[in-house]
Design an enzyme around this catalytic site. Structure first.
Site, short mmCIF file in Angstrom:
data_model
loop_
_atom_site.label_atom_id
_atom_site.label_comp_id
_atom_site.label_asym_id
_atom_site.label_seq_id
_atom_site.Cartn_x
_atom_site.Cartn_y
_atom_site.Cartn_z
N LYS A 175 2.44 4.80 2.03
CA LYS A 175 2.61 5.27 3.01
C LYS A 175 1.91 6.52 3.24
O LYS A 175 3.01 7.33 2.69
CB LYS A 175 4.08 4.97 3.46
CG LYS A 175 3.99 4.98 5.15
CD LYS A 175 5.66 4.69 5.56
CE LYS A 175 5.93 5.28 7.24
NZ LYS A 175 5.88 6.71 7.36
N CYS A 194 18.48 44.58 18.44
CA CYS A 194 18.72 43.95 16.73
C CYS A 194 17.40 43.90 16.28
O CYS A 194 16.41 42.86 16.75
CB CYS A 194 19.59 42.88 16.12
SG CYS A 194 20.15 42.39 15.07
N LYS A 200 11.30 2.80 2.44
CA LYS A 200 10.94 4.52 2.64
C LYS A 200 11.62 4.81 1.44
O LYS A 200 12.73 4.14 0.84
CB LYS A 200 12.00 5.34 3.97
CG LYS A 200 11.50 4.45 4.52
CD LYS A 200 10.15 5.46 5.44
CE LYS A 200 10.68 6.96 5.76
NZ LYS A 200 9.73 7.69 6.89
N CYS A 220 21.22 44.86 11.67
CA CYS A 220 22.18 45.82 12.32
C CYS A 220 23.13 46.66 12.40
O CYS A 220 23.20 47.49 13.06
CB CYS A 220 21.25 45.90 14.11
SG CYS A 220 22.17 44.94 14.80
N GLU A 230 0.95 -0.98 -0.28
CA GLU A 230 0.10 0.24 0.38
C GLU A 230 0.85 1.31 0.09
O GLU A 230 1.96 0.84 0.64
CB GLU A 230 -0.57 0.00 1.67
CG GLU A 230 -1.52 -0.74 1.20
CD GLU A 230 -2.87 -0.99 2.58
OE1 GLU A 230 -1.70 -0.56 3.77
OE2 GLU A 230 -3.63 -1.72 3.29
N ASP A 262 1.60 10.12 3.44
CA ASP A 262 2.61 11.44 4.84
C ASP A 262 1.19 12.24 5.23
O ASP A 262 0.99 12.82 4.66
CB ASP A 262 3.65 11.85 3.63
CG ASP A 262 4.74 12.56 4.60
OD1 ASP A 262 4.67 11.92 5.20
OD2 ASP A 262 4.98 13.52 4.10
N CYS A 313 26.50 42.26 11.44
CA CYS A 313 24.45 42.16 11.70
C CYS A 313 24.22 42.40 10.36
O CYS A 313 24.49 43.45 10.37
CB CYS A 313 23.95 42.10 12.74
SG CYS A 313 22.49 42.25 12.05
N CYS A 353 24.64 37.73 16.34
CA CYS A 353 24.63 38.98 16.41
C CYS A 353 24.88 39.16 17.45
O CYS A 353 24.65 38.87 18.05
CB CYS A 353 23.60 39.58 15.51
SG CYS A 353 23.09 41.40 16.24
N TYR A 391 -6.29 2.34 6.69
CA TYR A 391 -5.82 0.93 6.13
C TYR A 391 -6.38 0.15 6.92
O TYR A 391 -5.78 -0.84 6.94
CB TYR A 391 -4.42 1.46 6.24
CG TYR A 391 -3.80 2.19 6.90
CD1 TYR A 391 -3.35 1.72 8.33
CD2 TYR A 391 -3.70 3.53 7.08
CE1 TYR A 391 -2.21 2.12 9.34
CE2 TYR A 391 -2.23 4.25 7.81
CZ TYR A 391 -2.46 3.58 9.02
OH TYR A 391 -1.89 4.38 10.14
#
Ligand code: IVH
Length: 667
Positions: free
Chosen positions: A116, A429, A311, A408, A114, A118, A405, A423, A224
């Site tokens: 699988k 910031c 999988k 900022c 079958e 998700d 950064c 940062c 299922y």
């Protein structure tokens, strides 16, 4: 209409509507027009309005979603939900087959293969043909009772077509790809954060406290398996599926085969063609068809021995890096991101991939202009796997990591032993402030609905807030000055802000966004310290001895509370009325007849509704469970209590009525 007549007509309408729901949502073969369907529904609603007491849980009118809940009740599954072993390729599948042959002592084994799916596992409990409970997987033993939401899933029958007296059906709730795209489109328009994939969207939808929201999400379910059935004696898995189909569920067409080569081929085929399906799948499931064989093989602690999940390998593609930019997160971590030449991969167009950190870029020698292999491994953001060296032209540019950064301008710092540059200006910031507020408002934290990233940006830009505590001081007139903010949205936002003041201490601790303090640690802390103040006053030594809190977390927590501006922030939350725990509350919780006890509710109580009774039990330090087992301490029973009461009597569990219950709370 006379009542007697109404009863008859209602029953006929219910059956007729259920039939058309099935034709439309399960068999994809509508027999009447939308208009005709609406007429039937209208007639049913009119009768139910005239005779409210005739309304039952299996009425199609329940599909639009009833009252909103404060929280989900927990529900102990009758049989734990197991997971599957994984096979990562056809070699693993052949090995699985070989083992089965050895264990069963024969070569001829019939399998069913079958998809699988998700989505999210769901357990559906039916009694006398009527849907009683829909429960999420949870930790496999206890899940959340999401029945009101499950009723809104149009292809889950509210009443079985083949009248099996008892049935537990299991399957997967998912969002069709097309509906997922539509929801995200709408969310983008509303300035709300986007769902990363179909599964997250389905999870977010089934865990909505307001079933009306769930009802609008177009969730579907594919069933299922069945765990427990009375009234039928299937001998094979495919017979179970046939019974489920007969009962009115959407099921999968089983691929049955005893030829392991054909099975491998079938799995590989769907790995390549999975995007042709209207829903996401992340693999294939191979099960032994004979239930007797399944029983012979039995289960391990967490997985059955008679099934395996194949999988799919992660999908990879090749594209070019156009530029590398950096993003500043909530904790100031600066993450490099590659902007890519758009490429179609795994069902969607990819134009960005994460590069994790500076070392990652250096180790893989990733340069701007490089062709790279990218991969989507089930998760949201694709990543760069490697550089395609053969495609180097010599014009690619090395990337120089910024020293300040980008938002900022403050210098970036890198703590020894950490991969990320951060940062250094965590105080002002704008990127950190914004991300911090987004986190504060998020669902698992303060759960402030209607306060997505777009609104937060607007509020910051307009200077209406500087930090999350300022949210609680917003006035309606101020909100109305924001673009696209109408009366109704402003009211809703103020209401959800007000509601968020009652979040649990654990949720508030999590909302603070202390580094390394996730939901779990926040819960542990809230259990240990009854108030925010107690936590604030805890020293490193008090913290480091707690099981789930190591030296790093303890250090992070003391560093957080060591900053005056954080103390001022908490003060401001407290003044706004945000609940930060109370010693009295804790005292109360520790000394009642229900402290640490598990209580099951059944039947209708004379004055309290379920939600009120559950809240009282939890306030008294008890736990509410959906099903009776040996672990149950009390059953709180009301009028027309059903099988739970009988089971409690069989097990000799203390049964109390509402009056006794209230008395026990007082004592
Ligand atoms: S059978 C004893 N069949 O995959 C385990 N599971 O790890 C019974 N899933 O979350 C599971 N599609 O909800 C089975 N056709 C399918 C499935 C399926 C998806 C999910 C299941 C669970 C996970 C198993």
């Amino acid at each position: 209409m006379e009542e007697q007549q109404a009863v008859k007509r209602l029953e006929a309408l219910k059956q007729e509507i259920a039939h058309h729901d099935r034709m439309y949502y399960v068999l994809d073969h509508p027999e009447i027009s939308d208009y005709q369907y609406d007429q039937l529904m209208r007639e049913l609603l009119a009768i139910e309005e005239a005779y409210p007491h005739l309304l039952t849980a299996d009425s199609p009118s329940q599909r639009v979603g009833g009252e909103a809940l404060k929280q989900f009740e927990s529900y102990t599954h009758r049989n734990p939900l197991l997971s599957l072993m994984n096979a990562y390729g056809t070699d693993d599948l052949r090995e699985f087959h070989q083992r089965i042959c050895n264990d069963l002592g024969r070569e001829e084994i019939e399998y069913v293969v079958e998809y699988k799916i998700d989505g999210l596992s769901i357990a559906l409990y039916y009694e006398n043909g009527v849907l009683q409970n829909g429960v999420t997987r949870g930790d496999g033993v206890t899940g959340e009772d999401v029945t009101a939401n499950v009723r809104t899933v149009k292809n889950i029958p509210l009443r079985l077509q083949n009248n099996l007296p008892v049935l537990e059906a299991r399957g997967e709730v998912y969002l069709p790809k097309a509906s997922f795209a539509k929801i995200n489109e709408q969310r983008e328009k509303n300035g709300e954060s986007l769902f990363a994939n179909c599964r997250n969207a389905a999870a977010g939808s089934i865990r909505q406290l307001d079933p009306k929201v769930t009802a609008q999400r177009d969730l579907r379910a594919i069933i299922y398996t069945m765990m427990h059935v009375e009234g039928a004696e299937p001998a094979t898995h495919s017979q179970c599926v046939a019974l489920l189909k007969e009962a009115g569920f959407t099921t999968m067409e089983p691929f049955i085969s005893s030829d392991i080569d054909a099975i491998c081929e079938y799995c590989v085929y769907w790995g390549e063609h999975r995007h042709d399906l209207p829903f996401d799948i992340d693999g294939m499931v191979i099960k032994i068809n004979s239930l007797a064989d399944q029983e012979t093989l039995g289960n391990r602690a967490k997985n059955p021995r008679w099934a395996i999940a194949y999988k799919f390998p992660p999908e990879q593609g090749i594209t070019r890096i156009e530029e590398i930019v950096v993003q500043v997160g909530r904790t100031g971590a600066v993450t490099p991101v590659a902007n890519l030449e758009p490429v179609f991969l795994a069902g969607s167009t990819i134009s960005r991939a994460t590069l994790h950190n500076e070392d990652f870029i250096r180790e893989k020698d990733i340069r701007i202009g490089d062709y790279v292999v990218i991969q989507k491994a089930g998760e949201v953001i694709p990543e760069v796997v490697s550089v395609v060296q053969e495609k180097r032209a010599g014009t690619e540019q090395e990337y120089v990591f910024p020293q300040v950064c980008p938002v900022c301008g403050a210098p970036l710092i890198r703590v020894e032993g950490e991969a990320a540059w951060r940062c250094s200006d965590s105080m002002t910031c704008p990127a950190q402030v914004r991300e911090g507020i987004i986190h504060f408002a998020s669902r698992d934290a303060m759960n402030i609905e209607g306060l997505g990233p777009a609104v937060i940006t607007q509020l910051l830009d307009a200077g209406l807030i500087q930090n999350a505590a300022d949210l609680y001081y917003l006035q309606k007139e101020q909100l109305l000055t924001l673009e696209r903010m109408g009366e109704k949205s402003a009211d809703n936002l103020l209401n959800s802000l007000a509601a968020s003041k009652q979040r649990t201490l654990a949720q508030v601790i999590y909302a603070l966004g202390i580094r390394l303090v996730g939901q779990n640690v926040a819960k542990v802390l809230a259990r240990r310290f009854p108030t925010m103040e107690a936590l604030q006053n805890a020293g490193y030594d008090d913290l480091v001895v707690i099981d789930e809190v190591g030296p790093k977390i303890a250090e992070s927590i003391t560093a957080y509370f060591g900053q005056q501006r954080h103390i001022a922030f908490l003060q401001k939350l407290a003044e706004a009325g945000v609940s930060l725990g109370s010693a009295e509350q804790e005292q109360k919780q520790q000394n009642t007849a229900f402290t640490g006890k598990t209580v099951v509710l059944t039947g209708t109580l004379p004055t309290l509704d379920r939600r009120e009774a559950s809240a009282l039990i939890e306030q008294a330090g008890g736990k509410v469970s959906g099903s009776v087992s040996k672990k149950t301490d009390f059953v709180l029973a009301g009028e027309s209590a059903g099988s739970k009461l009988t089971k409690a009597q069989d097990l000799g569990i203390t049964i109390i009525d509402e009056e006794t219950f209230l008395q026990m709370l007082k004592d």
